[in-house]
Write an enzyme that holds these catalytic residues in place. Sequence first.
Site, PDB file in Angstrom:
ATOM      1  N   LYS A  44       0.793  -1.375  -0.230  1.00  0.00           N
ATOM      2  CA  LYS A  44       0.082   0.110  -0.117  1.00  0.00           C
ATOM      3  C   LYS A  44       0.769   1.221  -0.117  1.00  0.00           C
ATOM      4  CE  LYS A  44      -2.556  -0.658   3.677  1.00  0.00           C
ATOM      5  NZ  LYS A  44      -3.758  -0.600   4.627  1.00  0.00           N
ATOM      6  N   LYS A  46       2.825   2.264   2.493  1.00  0.00           N
ATOM      7  CA  LYS A  46       2.535   3.063   3.756  1.00  0.00           C
ATOM      8  C   LYS A  46       3.593   2.374   4.587  1.00  0.00           C
ATOM      9  CE  LYS A  46      -1.780   4.572   5.134  1.00  0.00           C
ATOM     10  NZ  LYS A  46      -2.858   4.333   6.068  1.00  0.00           N
TER      11      LYS A  46
HETATM   12  N1  C2G Z   1     -10.867   6.742   9.084  1.00  0.00           N
HETATM   13  C1  C2G Z   1     -11.546   7.562   9.283  1.00  0.00           C
HETATM   14  N2  C2G Z   1     -11.206   9.183   9.985  1.00  0.00           N
HETATM   15  C2  C2G Z   1     -10.138   9.258   9.809  1.00  0.00           C
HETATM   16  C3  C2G Z   1      -8.721   8.352   9.400  1.00  0.00           C
HETATM   17  C4  C2G Z   1      -9.237   7.169   9.157  1.00  0.00           C
HETATM   18  O1  C2G Z   1     -12.744   7.360   9.384  1.00  0.00           O
HETATM   19  N3  C2G Z   1      -9.687  10.825  10.373  1.00  0.00           N
HETATM   20  C5  C2G Z   1     -10.919   5.437   8.888  1.00  0.00           C
HETATM   21  C6  C2G Z   1     -10.453   5.185   7.470  1.00  0.00           C
HETATM   22  O2  C2G Z   1     -11.353   5.636   6.462  1.00  0.00           O
HETATM   23  C7  C2G Z   1     -10.348   3.699   7.355  1.00  0.00           C
HETATM   24  C8  C2G Z   1     -10.102   3.491   9.036  1.00  0.00           C
HETATM   25  O3  C2G Z   1     -10.024   4.519   9.623  1.00  0.00           O
HETATM   26  O4  C2G Z   1     -11.906   3.208   7.214  1.00  0.00           O
HETATM   27  C9  C2G Z   1      -8.416   2.844   9.014  1.00  0.00           C
HETATM   28  O5  C2G Z   1      -7.882   3.922   8.300  1.00  0.00           O
HETATM   29  P1  C2G Z   1      -6.316   3.597   7.893  1.00  0.00           P
HETATM   30  O6  C2G Z   1      -5.630   2.770   8.951  1.00  0.00           O
HETATM   31  O7  C2G Z   1      -5.838   4.792   7.155  1.00  0.00           O
HETATM   32  O8  C2G Z   1      -6.737   2.548   6.606  1.00  0.00           O
HETATM   33  P2  C2G Z   1      -6.140   2.381   5.218  1.00  0.00           P
HETATM   34  O9  C2G Z   1      -4.684   2.420   5.166  1.00  0.00           O
HETATM   35  O10 C2G Z   1      -6.879   3.291   4.557  1.00  0.00           O
HETATM   36  O11 C2G Z   1      -6.305   0.887   4.786  1.00  0.00           O
HETATM   37  O12 C2G Z   1      -8.139  -2.808   2.274  1.00  0.00           O
HETATM   38  C10 C2G Z   1      -8.360  -1.612   2.917  1.00  0.00           C
HETATM   39  C11 C2G Z   1      -6.998  -0.899   3.371  1.00  0.00           C
HETATM   40  O13 C2G Z   1      -6.460  -1.859   4.334  1.00  0.00           O
HETATM   41  C12 C2G Z   1      -7.426   0.552   4.373  1.00  0.00           C
END
Ligand code: C2G
Length: 132
Positions: A44, A46
């Site tokens: 990803k 990340k």
């Molecule tokens: N999230 C949120 N508000 C934020 C930050 C994050 O609602 N201010 C939500 C994201 O939309 C996501 C969840 O928290 O639904 C986890 O965020 P991340 O850890 O950034 O996930 P991500 O890297 O987007 O991975 O297969 C899907 C991926 O693994 C998603």
Amino acid sequence: MKKVITYGTFDLLHVGHINLLRRAKELGDYLVVAISTDEFNAIKNKKAYYPFEDRKQILEAVRYVDKVIPENTWEQKIKDVQDNNIDIFVMGHDWEGKFDFLKDYCEVIYLPRTEGISTTKIKSDLGLKNPQ
Ligand code: C2G
């Protein structure tokens, strides 16, 4: 029992994550969280501050979370939904539409993100390297 699943890296756990997890749990009775492994995060593009084992342990301590499983690939979601008898798939709306293929297997709900907070913002506010 209505079962919900969501996916993410959940690094440097913050209220945006907690708001998502709480609302996901409120949609059912049991919440499964698939947390990205360090290897999948590399895919990803990340880099989590906390390694997978720490992020998993932290999530398992969250009252809304009933089970944590590893997310190793983009392709595992259908099998996860089937293996865990999932009724509802939930993601923040930054992923709006990206997982609509799951509608053949379960309900798909995208929830509003929590504005003003993100792991990237935390890292850059703290002056950490590679905030992406
Ligand atoms: N999230 C949120 N508000 C934020 C930050 C994050 O609602 N201010 C939500 C994201 O939309 C996501 C969840 O928290 O639904 C986890 O965020 P991340 O850890 O950034 O996930 P991500 O890297 O987007 O991975 O297969 C899907 C991926 O693994 C998603």
